[in-house]
Design a protein around this motif. Sequence first.
Motif, short mmCIF file in Angstrom:
data_model
loop_
_atom_site.label_atom_id
_atom_site.label_comp_id
_atom_site.label_asym_id
_atom_site.label_seq_id
_atom_site.Cartn_x
_atom_site.Cartn_y
_atom_site.Cartn_z
N MET A 1 1.00 -1.36 0.08
CA MET A 1 -0.08 -0.09 0.00
C MET A 1 0.93 1.16 0.10
O MET A 1 1.94 1.33 0.71
N SER A 2 0.61 2.17 -0.94
CA SER A 2 1.29 3.17 -0.87
C SER A 2 1.22 4.13 0.32
O SER A 2 0.25 4.24 1.20
N LYS A 3 2.35 5.02 0.59
CA LYS A 3 2.11 5.87 1.57
C LYS A 3 0.93 6.81 1.81
O LYS A 3 0.46 7.01 2.87
N ALA A 4 0.46 7.48 0.72
CA ALA A 4 -0.40 8.20 0.68
C ALA A 4 -1.86 7.40 1.16
O ALA A 4 -2.56 8.15 1.79
N ILE A 5 -1.97 6.22 0.48
CA ILE A 5 -3.20 5.47 1.17
C ILE A 5 -3.18 5.14 2.28
O ILE A 5 -4.19 5.23 3.16
N ASN A 7 -1.76 6.83 4.87
CA ASN A 7 -2.25 7.98 5.57
C ASN A 7 -3.53 8.51 5.40
O ASN A 7 -4.15 8.85 6.61
N LEU A 8 -4.19 8.24 4.32
CA LEU A 8 -5.63 8.61 4.18
C LEU A 8 -6.46 7.41 4.97
O LEU A 8 -7.43 7.91 5.80
N ASN A 9 -6.10 6.15 5.02
CA ASN A 9 -6.73 5.14 5.95
C ASN A 9 -6.41 5.59 7.52
O ASN A 9 -7.56 5.40 8.06
N ILE A 10 -5.54 6.01 7.81
CA ILE A 10 -5.15 6.51 9.23
C ILE A 10 -6.13 7.55 9.50
O ILE A 10 -6.82 7.65 10.66
#
Length: 167
Positions: A1-5, A7-10
Amino acid sequence: MSKAIQNLNILYNNPFILTPIIITFYEKYEGKQGKDMFLAYLILPLVLYEYSKIVLKNKKKELRTFINFVQKEDIKNNKTEIRKSDKLYGLPGRVEDFKELTNLCLQYAFDTGSLRLNKDLSITFIKNDFKVDKTLIENFKASQNLALIFKNEKITHVYMRLGIKKI
């Protein structure tokens, strides 16, 4: 999972934001029985899922009515079509996906003194000092109605009717 995804999940699945939904459930839940902590694992998967949330926003007082609810699409009144299978589709997987988040939310609720875990694994509501996020009002209403649905049901019956075999 990419870092942006990630962060959005968090951001979207943050226990500090979602804990009041679980607390609201236990505030309205009056069906005291041992091991009712296991109902907590059903709250977020049902309340945050769009189809089941639409049904839960309307006051349904019985589990059977919730499961069998069907809604025809009505463009004039902006109603989405909901088939019987839409509400529960993928629920066992969602329960598994939300298990860790539910554990974090429960721990946060215990740490803040909002809920208390008893020896028989039942949960007692103590207080709700959380400020209500207005973007989650529909989720709070759905959580309250879910508590009304579950209050007269045995926990094993709820899990069997919803098709959940394990948590």
